[in-house]
Design a protein around this motif. Structure first.
Motif: not given
Length: 97
Positions: A52-69
């Motif tokens: 679950v933690a790895e999935e959360g980190v993956h989702d967070t990275r994906k979200r940051i890459k899609s909306h960096p500003i």
């Protein structure tokens, strides 16, 4: 009569000690089985938590890459808020008047 009574008492004590030893052995087996089960359950929960933690980190990275500003704005806002809160809590109370 006295030797018969002593032999009878000895057999009773021996039987009582054997019963107590059996009971202690049964309790020890039950506790060992419960400990093994708890250890297995804890290991399973740790593995689930890791996934679950790895999935959360993956989702967070994906979200940051899609909306960096937006991510930068949220991080800066959180930093300013926590810095101001920490400064207010730890600062000495000074009165200038």
């Amino acid at each position: 009569m006295n030797s018969n009574s002593l032999a009878h008492t000895t057999r009773q004590v021996t039987a009582g000690v054997a019963d107590i030893a059996d009971t202690v052995r049964d309790i020890s087996d039950a506790v060992a089985k419960q400990c093994k089960s708890s250890y297995r359950d804890a290991g399973r929960n740790v593995r689930k938590l890791r996934v679950v933690a790895e999935e959360g980190v993956h989702d967070t990275r994906k979200r940051i890459k899609s909306h960096p500003i937006a991510a930068l704005a949220v991080a800066a806002s959180a930093g300013l808020f926590l810095g101001g809160l920490l400064g207010r809590i730890t600062a000495r109370r000074r009165r200038w008047f």
